[in-house]
Scaffold this motif. Structure first.
Motif, PDB file in Angstrom:
ATOM      1  N   LEU A   1       0.830  -1.202   0.000  1.00  0.00           N
ATOM      2  CA  LEU A   1       0.000   0.000   0.000  1.00  0.00           C
ATOM      3  C   LEU A   1       0.867   1.255   0.000  1.00  0.00           C
ATOM      4  CD1 LEU A   1      -2.794   1.351   0.244  1.00  0.00           C
ATOM      5  CD2 LEU A   1      -2.567   1.126   2.720  1.00  0.00           C
ATOM      6  N   GLU A   2       1.917   1.259   0.808  1.00  0.00           N
ATOM      7  CA  GLU A   2       2.806   2.421   0.863  1.00  0.00           C
ATOM      8  C   GLU A   2       3.484   2.667  -0.487  1.00  0.00           C
ATOM      9  OE1 GLU A   2       6.846   3.819   3.195  1.00  0.00           O
ATOM     10  OE2 GLU A   2       5.593   2.269   4.079  1.00  0.00           O
ATOM     11  N   SER A   3       3.952   1.614  -1.134  1.00  0.00           N
ATOM     12  CA  SER A   3       4.601   1.801  -2.434  1.00  0.00           C
ATOM     13  C   SER A   3       3.606   2.286  -3.486  1.00  0.00           C
ATOM     14  CB  SER A   3       5.294   0.517  -2.885  1.00  0.00           C
ATOM     15  OG  SER A   3       4.347  -0.474  -3.201  1.00  0.00           O
ATOM     16  N   GLU A   4       2.381   1.792  -3.431  1.00  0.00           N
ATOM     17  CA  GLU A   4       1.361   2.253  -4.382  1.00  0.00           C
ATOM     18  C   GLU A   4       0.989   3.710  -4.129  1.00  0.00           C
ATOM     19  OE1 GLU A   4       0.086   0.818  -7.177  1.00  0.00           O
ATOM     20  OE2 GLU A   4       1.607  -0.699  -6.796  1.00  0.00           O
ATOM     21  N   ARG A   5       0.971   4.120  -2.859  1.00  0.00           N
ATOM     22  CA  ARG A   5       0.691   5.531  -2.551  1.00  0.00           C
ATOM     23  C   ARG A   5       1.806   6.423  -3.081  1.00  0.00           C
ATOM     24  NH1 ARG A   5      -1.900   4.918   3.446  1.00  0.00           N
ATOM     25  NH2 ARG A   5      -4.050   4.776   2.747  1.00  0.00           N
ATOM     26  N   ARG A   6       3.064   5.962  -2.931  1.00  0.00           N
ATOM     27  CA  ARG A   6       4.185   6.732  -3.479  1.00  0.00           C
ATOM     28  C   ARG A   6       4.056   6.846  -4.995  1.00  0.00           C
ATOM     29  NH1 ARG A   6       8.224   3.480  -1.730  1.00  0.00           N
ATOM     30  NH2 ARG A   6       7.815   3.447   0.466  1.00  0.00           N
ATOM     31  N   ARG A   7       3.715   5.735  -5.621  1.00  0.00           N
ATOM     32  CA  ARG A   7       3.547   5.726  -7.086  1.00  0.00           C
ATOM     33  C   ARG A   7       2.431   6.684  -7.502  1.00  0.00           C
ATOM     34  NH1 ARG A   7       0.769   2.826 -11.047  1.00  0.00           N
ATOM     35  NH2 ARG A   7       1.992   2.466 -12.919  1.00  0.00           N
ATOM     36  N   LEU A   8       1.331   6.675  -6.760  1.00  0.00           N
ATOM     37  CA  LEU A   8       0.223   7.578  -7.047  1.00  0.00           C
ATOM     38  C   LEU A   8       0.665   9.029  -6.911  1.00  0.00           C
ATOM     39  CD1 LEU A   8      -2.784   8.086  -7.625  1.00  0.00           C
ATOM     40  CD2 LEU A   8      -3.190   7.869  -5.170  1.00  0.00           C
ATOM     41  N   GLY A   9       1.445   9.313  -5.882  1.00  0.00           N
ATOM     42  CA  GLY A   9       1.955  10.671  -5.706  1.00  0.00           C
ATOM     43  C   GLY A   9       2.832  11.105  -6.871  1.00  0.00           C
ATOM     44  N   GLU A  10       3.695  10.209  -7.346  1.00  0.00           N
ATOM     45  CA  GLU A  10       4.551  10.535  -8.489  1.00  0.00           C
ATOM     46  C   GLU A  10       3.718  10.740  -9.754  1.00  0.00           C
ATOM     47  OE1 GLU A  10       7.793  11.246  -8.459  1.00  0.00           O
ATOM     48  OE2 GLU A  10       7.653  11.016  -6.291  1.00  0.00           O
ATOM     49  N   LEU A  11       2.693   9.921  -9.924  1.00  0.00           N
ATOM     50  CA  LEU A  11       1.812  10.085 -11.085  1.00  0.00           C
ATOM     51  C   LEU A  11       1.104  11.431 -11.035  1.00  0.00           C
ATOM     52  CD1 LEU A  11       0.263   6.515 -11.332  1.00  0.00           C
ATOM     53  CD2 LEU A  11       1.733   7.607 -13.030  1.00  0.00           C
ATOM     54  N   ARG A  12       0.645  11.810  -9.848  1.00  0.00           N
ATOM     55  CA  ARG A  12      -0.035  13.106  -9.710  1.00  0.00           C
ATOM     56  C   ARG A  12       0.921  14.262  -9.959  1.00  0.00           C
ATOM     57  NH1 ARG A  12      -3.903  11.780  -4.503  1.00  0.00           N
ATOM     58  NH2 ARG A  12      -5.507  10.707  -5.701  1.00  0.00           N
ATOM     59  N   LYS A  13       2.168  14.141  -9.479  1.00  0.00           N
ATOM     60  CA  LYS A  13       3.165  15.187  -9.748  1.00  0.00           C
ATOM     61  C   LYS A  13       3.386  15.333 -11.246  1.00  0.00           C
ATOM     62  CE  LYS A  13       6.214  14.627  -5.815  1.00  0.00           C
ATOM     63  NZ  LYS A  13       7.600  14.302  -5.456  1.00  0.00           N
ATOM     64  N   ARG A  14       3.548  14.191 -11.907  1.00  0.00           N
ATOM     65  CA  ARG A  14       3.790  14.209 -13.352  1.00  0.00           C
ATOM     66  C   ARG A  14       2.599  14.819 -14.084  1.00  0.00           C
ATOM     67  NH1 ARG A  14       8.238  14.010 -15.924  1.00  0.00           N
ATOM     68  NH2 ARG A  14       8.853  12.366 -14.548  1.00  0.00           N
ATOM     69  N   HIS A  15       1.403  14.440 -13.686  1.00  0.00           N
ATOM     70  CA  HIS A  15       0.200  14.975 -14.317  1.00  0.00           C
ATOM     71  C   HIS A  15       0.118  16.487 -14.127  1.00  0.00           C
ATOM     72  CE1 HIS A  15      -4.187  15.960 -14.424  1.00  0.00           C
ATOM     73  NE2 HIS A  15      -4.065  15.302 -15.555  1.00  0.00           N
ATOM     74  N   TYR A  16       0.407  16.941 -12.915  1.00  0.00           N
ATOM     75  CA  TYR A  16       0.371  18.363 -12.611  1.00  0.00           C
ATOM     76  C   TYR A  16       1.401  19.114 -13.454  1.00  0.00           C
ATOM     77  CZ  TYR A  16       0.285  22.637  -9.822  1.00  0.00           C
ATOM     78  OH  TYR A  16       0.173  23.936  -9.417  1.00  0.00           O
ATOM     79  N   ALA A  17       2.593  18.531 -13.581  1.00  0.00           N
ATOM     80  CA  ALA A  17       3.651  19.182 -14.365  1.00  0.00           C
ATOM     81  C   ALA A  17       3.269  19.236 -15.840  1.00  0.00           C
ATOM     82  CB  ALA A  17       4.966  18.440 -14.182  1.00  0.00           C
ATOM     83  N   LEU A  18       2.717  18.159 -16.364  1.00  0.00           N
ATOM     84  CA  LEU A  18       2.344  18.122 -17.782  1.00  0.00           C
ATOM     85  C   LEU A  18       1.150  19.027 -18.077  1.00  0.00           C
ATOM     86  CD1 LEU A  18       2.770  14.348 -18.617  1.00  0.00           C
ATOM     87  CD2 LEU A  18       4.233  16.245 -19.323  1.00  0.00           C
ATOM     88  N   ALA A  19       0.288  19.210 -17.093  1.00  0.00           N
ATOM     89  CA  ALA A  19      -0.879  20.056 -17.290  1.00  0.00           C
ATOM     90  C   ALA A  19      -0.530  21.533 -17.176  1.00  0.00           C
ATOM     91  CB  ALA A  19      -1.966  19.698 -16.273  1.00  0.00           C
ATOM     92  N   GLY A  20       0.719  21.831 -16.851  1.00  0.00           N
ATOM     93  CA  GLY A  20       1.132  23.229 -16.751  1.00  0.00           C
ATOM     94  C   GLY A  20       0.730  23.835 -15.440  1.00  0.00           C
ATOM     95  N   GLY A  21       1.016  23.147 -14.359  1.00  0.00           N
ATOM     96  CA  GLY A  21       0.619  23.595 -13.035  1.00  0.00           C
ATOM     97  C   GLY A  21       1.476  24.698 -12.461  1.00  0.00           C
ATOM     98  N   GLY A  22       2.210  25.422 -13.270  1.00  0.00           N
ATOM     99  CA  GLY A  22       2.985  26.546 -12.753  1.00  0.00           C
ATOM    100  C   GLY A  22       4.396  26.148 -12.417  1.00  0.00           C
ATOM    101  N   MET A  23       4.599  25.427 -11.330  1.00  0.00           N
ATOM    102  CA  MET A  23       5.938  25.030 -10.923  1.00  0.00           C
ATOM    103  C   MET A  23       6.282  23.714 -11.593  1.00  0.00           C
ATOM    104  SD  MET A  23       5.794  25.938  -6.893  1.00  0.00           S
ATOM    105  CE  MET A  23       7.508  25.478  -6.665  1.00  0.00           C
TER     106      MET A  23
END
Length: 120
Positions: A50-72
């Motif tokens: 569960l912890e590794s999947e949560r980390r993976r989800l966090g990385e996916l969300r970071k990547r999505h935010y970056a690709l969507a042009g989230g500013g930073m």
């Protein structure tokens, strides 16, 4: 991935239902302790997964935010996104000098009045 989650959830529900109907009255102390330890190992394995999947989800969300042009650039620590990242200029990141208190010289006409009720 979603199919794995659904299958895992169904398997977990079946195991919970099976455990509810288990009769522990016929088990010896050693067997009960063994069952407890095996269950604890399984819980720890599931928590690790569960912890590794949560980390993976966090990385996916970071990547999505970056690709969507989230500013930073949230993925700057990872691999580059294909666009150059501007390096900061040296002069911009310096701290400004600390502000000093202004030196005030008292005016000669600003005298503290003498108060007869105070000693001195």
């Amino acid at each position: 991935m979603a199919a794995n989650v659904v299958a895992s959830t169904k398997s977990g529900q079946e195991q919970i239902e099976d455990k509810d109907t288990m009769d522990f009255s016929g088990m010896s102390l050693i067997k009960l302790k063994k069952e407890e330890m095996e269950t604890q190992v399984k819980v720890l394995e599931l928590e690790k997964t569960l912890e590794s999947e949560r980390r993976r989800l966090g990385e996916l969300r970071k990547r999505h935010y970056a690709l969507a042009g989230g500013g930073m650039d949230a993925a700057a620590d990872d691999e580059p996104l294909g666009r150059p990242v501007a390096s900061p200029r040296r002069g911009i990141l310096k701290k400004p000098p600390l502000a000093q208190k202004p030196t005030l010289v008292p005016k000669p006409d600003c005298q503290v009045p003498w108060k007869p009720w105070l000693p001195g």
